[in-house]
Write a protein that holds these residues in place. Structure first.
Motif, PDB file in Angstrom:
ATOM      1  N   MET A 130       0.847  -1.187   0.000  1.00 37.48           N
ATOM      2  CA  MET A 130       0.000   0.000   0.000  1.00 37.48           C
ATOM      3  C   MET A 130       0.890   1.246   0.000  1.00 37.48           C
ATOM      4  O   MET A 130       2.096   1.167   0.260  1.00 37.48           O
ATOM      5  CB  MET A 130      -0.928   0.000   1.221  1.00 37.48           C
ATOM      6  N   TRP A 131       0.287   2.373  -0.290  1.00 36.14           N
ATOM      7  CA  TRP A 131       1.043   3.627  -0.298  1.00 36.14           C
ATOM      8  C   TRP A 131       1.628   3.917   1.082  1.00 36.14           C
ATOM      9  O   TRP A 131       0.966   3.720   2.114  1.00 36.14           O
ATOM     10  CB  TRP A 131       0.141   4.787  -0.714  1.00 36.14           C
ATOM     11  N   ASP A 132       2.861   4.399   1.086  1.00 40.95           N
ATOM     12  CA  ASP A 132       3.502   4.835   2.324  1.00 40.95           C
ATOM     13  C   ASP A 132       3.025   6.256   2.622  1.00 40.95           C
ATOM     14  O   ASP A 132       3.796   7.227   2.619  1.00 40.95           O
ATOM     15  CB  ASP A 132       5.025   4.781   2.157  1.00 40.95           C
ATOM     16  N   LYS A 133       1.754   6.361   2.899  1.00 41.99           N
ATOM     17  CA  LYS A 133       1.066   7.656   2.908  1.00 41.99           C
ATOM     18  C   LYS A 133       1.515   8.601   4.014  1.00 41.99           C
ATOM     19  O   LYS A 133       1.266   9.803   3.943  1.00 41.99           O
ATOM     20  CB  LYS A 133      -0.443   7.435   3.002  1.00 41.99           C
ATOM     21  N   GLU A 134       2.154   8.091   5.038  1.00 41.03           N
ATOM     22  CA  GLU A 134       2.621   8.948   6.134  1.00 41.03           C
ATOM     23  C   GLU A 134       3.956   9.617   5.826  1.00 41.03           C
ATOM     24  O   GLU A 134       4.391  10.512   6.550  1.00 41.03           O
ATOM     25  CB  GLU A 134       2.760   8.132   7.422  1.00 41.03           C
ATOM     26  N   THR A 135       4.602   9.195   4.753  1.00 40.46           N
ATOM     27  CA  THR A 135       5.939   9.691   4.418  1.00 40.46           C
ATOM     28  C   THR A 135       5.868  10.791   3.375  1.00 40.46           C
ATOM     29  O   THR A 135       5.270  10.597   2.310  1.00 40.46           O
ATOM     30  CB  THR A 135       6.822   8.545   3.897  1.00 40.46           C
ATOM     31  N   PRO A 136       6.456  11.965   3.629  1.00 37.62           N
ATOM     32  CA  PRO A 136       6.498  13.006   2.585  1.00 37.62           C
ATOM     33  C   PRO A 136       7.184  12.477   1.325  1.00 37.62           C
ATOM     34  O   PRO A 136       8.195  11.784   1.407  1.00 37.62           O
ATOM     35  CB  PRO A 136       7.331  14.121   3.244  1.00 37.62           C
ATOM     36  N   GLY A 137       6.613  12.804   0.171  1.00 41.64           N
ATOM     37  CA  GLY A 137       7.189  12.335  -1.081  1.00 41.64           C
ATOM     38  C   GLY A 137       6.795  10.925  -1.451  1.00 41.64           C
ATOM     39  O   GLY A 137       7.411  10.320  -2.328  1.00 41.64           O
ATOM     40  N   HIS A 138       5.758  10.379  -0.788  1.00 42.35           N
ATOM     41  CA  HIS A 138       5.313   9.036  -1.171  1.00 42.35           C
ATOM     42  C   HIS A 138       4.790   9.024  -2.604  1.00 42.35           C
ATOM     43  O   HIS A 138       4.752   7.981  -3.269  1.00 42.35           O
ATOM     44  CB  HIS A 138       4.246   8.515  -0.212  1.00 42.35           C
ATOM     45  N   GLU A 254      12.022  -6.102   2.556  1.00 41.08           N
ATOM     46  CA  GLU A 254      10.841  -6.864   2.952  1.00 41.08           C
ATOM     47  C   GLU A 254       9.677  -5.956   3.326  1.00 41.08           C
ATOM     48  O   GLU A 254       8.538  -6.395   3.383  1.00 41.08           O
ATOM     49  CB  GLU A 254      11.184  -7.800   4.106  1.00 41.08           C
ATOM     50  N   THR A 255       9.956  -4.680   3.562  1.00 39.29           N
ATOM     51  CA  THR A 255       8.907  -3.769   4.006  1.00 39.29           C
ATOM     52  C   THR A 255       8.731  -2.539   3.131  1.00 39.29           C
ATOM     53  O   THR A 255       7.734  -1.834   3.271  1.00 39.29           O
ATOM     54  CB  THR A 255       9.185  -3.296   5.443  1.00 39.29           C
ATOM     55  N   ASN A 256       9.673  -2.232   2.250  1.00 37.83           N
ATOM     56  CA  ASN A 256       9.616  -0.995   1.463  1.00 37.83           C
ATOM     57  C   ASN A 256       9.860  -1.257  -0.015  1.00 37.83           C
ATOM     58  O   ASN A 256      10.695  -2.086  -0.373  1.00 37.83           O
ATOM     59  CB  ASN A 256      10.649   0.007   1.973  1.00 37.83           C
ATOM     60  N   LEU A 257       9.124  -0.512  -0.841  1.00 37.06           N
ATOM     61  CA  LEU A 257       9.287  -0.583  -2.288  1.00 37.06           C
ATOM     62  C   LEU A 257       9.173   0.833  -2.834  1.00 37.06           C
ATOM     63  O   LEU A 257       8.115   1.452  -2.765  1.00 37.06           O
ATOM     64  CB  LEU A 257       8.209  -1.477  -2.906  1.00 37.06           C
ATOM     65  N   ASP A 258      10.279   1.358  -3.364  1.00 42.12           N
ATOM     66  CA  ASP A 258      10.321   2.707  -3.928  1.00 42.12           C
ATOM     67  C   ASP A 258      10.538   2.606  -5.435  1.00 42.12           C
ATOM     68  O   ASP A 258      11.481   1.928  -5.884  1.00 42.12           O
ATOM     69  CB  ASP A 258      11.446   3.530  -3.301  1.00 42.12           C
ATOM     70  N   LEU A 259       9.692   3.302  -6.205  1.00 48.76           N
ATOM     71  CA  LEU A 259       9.734   3.211  -7.661  1.00 48.76           C
ATOM     72  C   LEU A 259       9.929   4.586  -8.290  1.00 48.76           C
ATOM     73  O   LEU A 259       9.569   5.607  -7.708  1.00 48.76           O
ATOM     74  CB  LEU A 259       8.434   2.606  -8.190  1.00 48.76           C
ATOM     75  N   GLY A 266      11.129  14.591 -16.906  1.00 45.96           N
ATOM     76  CA  GLY A 266      11.494  14.307 -15.524  1.00 45.96           C
ATOM     77  C   GLY A 266      11.026  12.921 -15.127  1.00 45.96           C
ATOM     78  O   GLY A 266      11.029  11.996 -15.948  1.00 45.96           O
ATOM     79  N   ALA A 267      10.570  12.798 -13.901  1.00 46.81           N
ATOM     80  CA  ALA A 267      10.160  11.471 -13.418  1.00 46.81           C
ATOM     81  C   ALA A 267       9.143  11.605 -12.299  1.00 46.81           C
ATOM     82  O   ALA A 267       9.098  12.605 -11.576  1.00 46.81           O
ATOM     83  CB  ALA A 267      11.370  10.682 -12.919  1.00 46.81           C
ATOM     84  N   PHE A 268       8.316  10.559 -12.167  1.00 49.51           N
ATOM     85  CA  PHE A 268       7.430  10.406 -11.008  1.00 49.51           C
ATOM     86  C   PHE A 268       8.057   9.419 -10.052  1.00 49.51           C
ATOM     87  O   PHE A 268       8.720   8.451 -10.457  1.00 49.51           O
ATOM     88  CB  PHE A 268       6.046   9.909 -11.441  1.00 49.51           C
ATOM     89  N   PHE A 269       7.808   9.645  -8.760  1.00 48.55           N
ATOM     90  CA  PHE A 269       8.351   8.803  -7.704  1.00 48.55           C
ATOM     91  C   PHE A 269       7.193   8.294  -6.851  1.00 48.55           C
ATOM     92  O   PHE A 269       6.255   9.029  -6.551  1.00 48.55           O
ATOM     93  CB  PHE A 269       9.342   9.583  -6.838  1.00 48.55           C
ATOM     94  N   MET A 270       7.293   7.023  -6.421  1.00 46.76           N
ATOM     95  CA  MET A 270       6.239   6.390  -5.634  1.00 46.76           C
ATOM     96  C   MET A 270       6.863   5.549  -4.533  1.00 46.76           C
ATOM     97  O   MET A 270       7.842   4.852  -4.779  1.00 46.76           O
ATOM     98  CB  MET A 270       5.367   5.518  -6.543  1.00 46.76           C
ATOM     99  N   LYS A 271       6.287   5.616  -3.343  1.00 48.29           N
ATOM    100  CA  LYS A 271       6.779   4.840  -2.211  1.00 48.29           C
ATOM    101  C   LYS A 271       5.638   3.992  -1.641  1.00 48.29           C
ATOM    102  O   LYS A 271       4.550   4.503  -1.376  1.00 48.29           O
ATOM    103  CB  LYS A 271       7.318   5.757  -1.099  1.00 48.29           C
ATOM    104  N   PHE A 272       5.946   2.697  -1.438  1.00 46.60           N
ATOM    105  CA  PHE A 272       4.958   1.767  -0.903  1.00 46.60           C
ATOM    106  C   PHE A 272       5.558   1.016   0.283  1.00 46.60           C
ATOM    107  O   PHE A 272       6.775   0.890   0.401  1.00 46.60           O
ATOM    108  CB  PHE A 272       4.532   0.763  -1.974  1.00 46.60           C
ATOM    109  N   ILE A 273       4.671   0.540   1.147  1.00 46.63           N
ATOM    110  CA  ILE A 273       5.085  -0.301   2.268  1.00 46.63           C
ATOM    111  C   ILE A 273       4.240  -1.559   2.266  1.00 46.63           C
ATOM    112  O   ILE A 273       3.110  -1.573   1.777  1.00 46.63           O
ATOM    113  CB  ILE A 273       4.949   0.429   3.622  1.00 46.63           C
ATOM    114  N   SER A 274       4.778  -2.633   2.822  1.00 42.94           N
ATOM    115  CA  SER A 274       4.012  -3.879   2.897  1.00 42.94           C
ATOM    116  C   SER A 274       3.034  -3.793   4.059  1.00 42.94           C
ATOM    117  O   SER A 274       3.341  -3.242   5.116  1.00 42.94           O
ATOM    118  CB  SER A 274       4.951  -5.069   3.066  1.00 42.94           C
ATOM    119  N   LYS A 275       1.877  -4.321   3.838  1.00 39.71           N
ATOM    120  CA  LYS A 275       0.796  -4.238   4.828  1.00 39.71           C
ATOM    121  C   LYS A 275       1.026  -5.231   5.957  1.00 39.71           C
ATOM    122  O   LYS A 275       1.376  -6.375   5.690  1.00 39.71           O
ATOM    123  CB  LYS A 275      -0.537  -4.537   4.116  1.00 39.71           C
TER     124      LYS A 275
END
Length: 275
Positions: A130-138, A254-259, A266-275
């Motif tokens: 799921m989205w790492d919604k608590e982190t700035p720049g997710h 095991e807990t983080n996935l940054d794309l 330029g580029a888009f950046f996305m940060k996810f964490i495992s539920k």
């Protein structure tokens, strides 16, 4: 009377000295301190999760492991005959090991090894992301050569809640499941595919995942990329022709996935964490 007291004290002192003799003798039977050349060790690898296990195999001795830090004069020290550390990336590393017994501590011995790194497919598969919604720049954008969002940097929980309920599952059989719960976030550049013309910012659009989408991780030189078939995407549609895009894996554990997905501008950046 005084002679009796003195005699008693003398007898007691002699008994104490006799009782101490074995202890004094033991102090001189501690054995020989170990040397670095005596250290016997093994290094083993788990090529799925990146664990490297270091073991001192000498009998009646304990290992002391020195792991480098950013400060060469202050290594991280771990004590124990078996110690496990995680090395996510493949590469050659060097640590030091000493050992001690009841007679003393040896000098250090260098240990060089080739860590295979973690298997990215193993790390990502069969978990709910799921989205790492608590982190700035997710979610955000920035220069194509950056490693994180710099221009637009979304704050914690800044986006529509209908984005944050998305769940991604990368099944180990290669199938891909996006539980969007009815809606996804779409970049304005692709909004016309969903009947929205003239959008100037990302919009939430209705979405139901088609059947048969798959996922894969491939390497291009030193970089890893996540890709999809069947017009798949990682929760956010970042641009037109999203089905042919490749998403660079900036960080995976095991807990983080940054794309990152790059474009000419330029580029888009996305940060996810495992539920």
């Amino acid at each position: 009377m005084k002679n009796k007291i003195f005699s008693s004290l003398l007898v007691g002192l002699m008994a104490f000295m006799v009782s101490c003799d074995p202890m004094i003798e033991d102090d001189y039977n501690l054995g020989v301190p170990p040397s670095a050349s005596d250290i016997q060790y093994s290094v083993s690898f788990d090529e799925n999760n990146g664990d490297v296990t270091f073991e001192v195999t000498n009998q009646q001795a304990v290992g002391v492991w020195y792991f480098p830090t950013s400060d060469p004069s202050a290594p991280e020290i771990k004590t124990g005959n078996k110690v496990t550390r995680k090395y996510m990336s493949a590469g050659t590393d060097t640590i030091s090991v000493a050992m001690y017994n009841k007679a003393g501590v040896s000098d250090k011995k260098e240990v060089t090894f080739d860590a295979p790194g973690a298997n990215p497919t193993y790390l990502i598969a069969d978990k709910t992301w799921m989205w790492d919604k608590e982190t700035p720049g997710h979610i955000g954008n920035g220069p194509a050569d950056a490693t994180s969002a710099q221009w637009w940097v979304a704050g914690p929980n800044e986006q529509d809640p209908r984005l944050y309920d998305d769940e991604m599952i990368f099944h180990s059989d290669g199938s891909y499941e996006l539980k969007a719960h009815g809606y996804i976030l779409c970049n304005e550049g692709a909004a016309y595919h969903f009947g929205i013309e003239g959008a100037t910012a990302g919009v939430i659009v209705p979405y139901e995942q088609p059947a048969g989408q798959t996922w894969a991780i491939t390497a291009e030189g030193s970089k890893l990329f996540l890709s999809f078939t069947g017009d798949g995407f990682p929760s956010y549609i970042p641009g037109d022709n999203w089905g042919s895009l490749k998403y660079e894996i900036l960080n995976i554990s095991e807990t983080n996935l940054d794309l990152k997905v790059s474009f000419g501008w330029g580029a888009f950046f996305m940060k996810f964490i495992s539920k």
